[in-house]
Write a protein that holds these residues in place. Structure first.
Motif, mmCIF file in Angstrom:
data_model
loop_
_atom_site.group_PDB
_atom_site.id
_atom_site.type_symbol
_atom_site.label_atom_id
_atom_site.label_comp_id
_atom_site.label_asym_id
_atom_site.label_seq_id
_atom_site.Cartn_x
_atom_site.Cartn_y
_atom_site.Cartn_z
ATOM 1 N N UNK A 345 -6.842 89.299 80.125
ATOM 2 C CA UNK A 345 -7.997 89.854 79.457
ATOM 3 C C UNK A 345 -9.232 89.023 79.660
ATOM 4 N N UNK A 346 -9.498 88.074 78.751
ATOM 5 C CA UNK A 346 -10.786 87.404 78.747
ATOM 6 C C UNK A 346 -10.649 85.952 78.330
ATOM 7 N N UNK A 347 -11.577 85.120 78.833
ATOM 8 C CA UNK A 347 -11.618 83.710 78.445
ATOM 9 C C UNK A 347 -13.044 83.336 78.076
ATOM 10 N N UNK A 348 -13.177 82.360 77.197
ATOM 11 C CA UNK A 348 -14.496 81.953 76.715
ATOM 12 C C UNK A 348 -15.150 80.928 77.631
ATOM 13 N N UNK A 349 -14.359 80.230 78.449
ATOM 14 C CA UNK A 349 -14.961 79.203 79.302
ATOM 15 C C UNK A 349 -15.616 79.839 80.528
ATOM 16 N N UNK A 350 -16.634 79.139 81.053
ATOM 17 C CA UNK A 350 -17.391 79.669 82.181
ATOM 18 C C UNK A 350 -16.735 79.285 83.502
ATOM 19 N N UNK A 351 -16.876 80.150 84.495
ATOM 20 C CA UNK A 351 -16.399 79.893 85.853
ATOM 21 C C UNK A 351 -17.429 80.442 86.840
ATOM 22 N N UNK A 352 -17.132 80.300 88.112
ATOM 23 C CA UNK A 352 -18.016 80.833 89.151
ATOM 24 C C UNK A 352 -17.781 82.320 89.413
ATOM 25 N N UNK A 353 -16.836 82.930 88.685
ATOM 26 C CA UNK A 353 -16.489 84.330 88.945
ATOM 27 C C UNK A 353 -17.674 85.261 88.739
ATOM 28 N N UNK A 354 -18.447 85.022 87.668
ATOM 29 C CA UNK A 354 -19.601 85.875 87.411
ATOM 30 C C UNK A 354 -20.646 85.786 88.503
ATOM 31 N N UNK A 355 -20.760 84.613 89.142
ATOM 32 C CA UNK A 355 -21.706 84.458 90.246
ATOM 33 C C UNK A 355 -21.265 85.278 91.455
ATOM 34 N N UNK A 356 -19.961 85.298 91.721
ATOM 35 C CA UNK A 356 -19.451 86.141 92.807
ATOM 36 C C UNK A 356 -19.701 87.613 92.488
ATOM 37 N N UNK A 357 -19.411 88.005 91.248
ATOM 38 C CA UNK A 357 -19.592 89.408 90.871
ATOM 39 C C UNK A 357 -21.052 89.816 90.968
ATOM 40 N N UNK A 358 -21.943 88.952 90.530
ATOM 41 C CA UNK A 358 -23.368 89.240 90.575
ATOM 42 C C UNK A 358 -23.854 89.455 92.011
ATOM 43 N N UNK A 359 -23.172 88.810 92.969
ATOM 44 C CA UNK A 359 -23.535 88.954 94.385
ATOM 45 C C UNK A 359 -22.860 90.150 95.043
#
Length: 402
Positions: A345-359
């Motif tokens: 599901x979901x995690x509260x810590x940040x990763x680089x995944x959102x940066x990949x998705x944004x691209x």
């Protein structure tokens, strides 16, 4: 598909364990840089590339100063449909932590491999590097990319340059797997994070003459109280996601400094704070609530002392969250390779995944180890977790032969 149902109980291949020992041996704390570690990997890649097998290409993508570098590696043909395996090479400091063994020397005790970064996230990188020779011997129809970044721990600063390079390729990869520690369970959502610094400038006066001055410390206290109130408001509103263990966006003040003496109304107070925002909610709308209050308070105080100011700057630019995808190609690809695992599901810590998705990449977070061990003294990864990741890496390579 691996035909050994007990692969998790098997020890990891010698290659990944050896790689983990080599990687842990580098003090790649963000403040020191990672070039020595990158050079070690490049030397091994150069030697491997000279032997028969699938194409093996690699390039550095450095910071402006040339003191730190990403490393982008491609195994297999330069064709569409590739998969990125992403990991950061930097680690957090060990200063003041009571380690039982040298944090920069891999130590095994009771089925656990101890060392700084063993879990977060050199264990994942070691499994990737340990499989390179195996992948080169396969009939890959789609390429595998290793995307090794710098400065993730201080704000995901290095990855964007590498992601930009990947996105600009004639045949950009199809999806990205970010190997942060999730106990080998796929994670399809994560919160974003923004780090801020607010500086309050008041008006000094003798503490017995309160009407003559404006205490920056007292003003900061009102702002900090408002920050906590905003978080409580968010927790009571409908913009929550129960998939997270903390289902709402959170705000936290971690450091406060101000004042010079007990009998002087403080001229300055500075506090550092963060917003960990649900990806659907974003940072801007949350910050606007704080900023409206700050501007109103500043206007009120300037009627008494025109030099009073409240200024907020971004210390670490927003690291985007990972949004849920209705049709998630990354999950569709990875889930069959994970046997019976279901999305965490979901995690509260940040990763680089959102940066990949944004691209524009479909992204998912999945890697060995427990996030509870990250940043701790005596950080470790369980041997069985390393073995499970090794098995997944082999199946992943085989899947790209189809």
């Amino acid at each position: 598909m691996d035909q050994n149902p007990d692969h998790e109980a098997c020890p990891p291949p010698r290659e990944s364990r050896d790689w983990l020992a080599r990687l842990v041996g580098f003090d790649s704390v963000s403040r020191h840089g990672n070039l020595a570690l990158i050079e070690e990997i490049e030397t091994a890649l150069g030697a491997l590339a000279s032997s028969p097998g699938q194409p093996l290409c690699f390039e550095r993508i450095e910071n402006d100063e040339g003191t730190k570098s990403n490393l982008l590696v491609r195994v297999g043909p330069d064709l569409p449909g590739g998969v990125v395996l992403s990991g950061h090479t930097d680690v957090v400091p060990v200063d003041g932590q009571p380690w039982s063994s040298d944090p920069f020397e891999l130590t095994e005790r009771d089925g656990r491999l101890y060392g700084r970064g063993s879990c977060d996230m050199k264990g994942f990188i070691a499994c990737c590097l340990g499989q390179l020779e195996y992948w080169r011997g396969l009939e890959l129809k789609h390429p595998l990319y290793l995307a090794l970044s710098y400065d993730e721990e201080i704000g995901c600063l290095g990855a964007p340059r590498m992601i930009e390079r990947l996105a600009a390729k004639p045949h950009p990869p199809h999806l990205a797997i970010i190997g942060e520690p999730t106990m080998m369970r796929p994670v399809t959502r994560q919160k974003g994070i923004t780090v801020l610094r607010t500086r309050v400038t008041g008006l000094e006066a003798h503490s017995s003459q309160i009407p003559s001055g404006v205490s920056a410390v007292h003003v900061a206290a009102r702002l900090i109280s408002r920050i906590e109130t905003i978080m409580h408001e968010l927790s009571e509103e409908r913009a929550c996601d129960e998939a997270y263990n903390v289902p709402y966006s959170t705000l936290h003040v971690g450091k406060v400094e101000g004042g010079t003496a007990i009998n002087i109304m403080a001229r300055e107070c500075v506090f550092d704070w963060e917003v960990r925002h649900l990806p659907e909610q974003g940072f801007k709308t949350i910050f606007e609530r704080f900023d409206r209050f700050a501007r109103s308070l500043e206007f009120e105080l300037r009627e008494r002392a025109p030099t009073v100011s409240i200024d907020t700057e971004t210390v670490v630019a927003t690291v985007p969250g990972l949004r849920a995808e209705a049709d998630n190609p990354a999950l569709a690809f990875l889930a069959p390779l994970l046997r019976d695992e279901t999305p965490q599901g979901a995690v509260a810590f940040a990763t680089e995944a959102g940066q990949f998705q944004q691209a524009g990449f479909s992204a998912i977070v999945c890697g060995p180890g427990d996030i509870a061990q990250a940043h701790q003294p005596d950080e470790f990864i369980a041997v069985e977790q390393l073995a499970a990741c090794d098995a997944l890496m082999r199946r992943l390579g085989e899947a790209l032969c189809r």
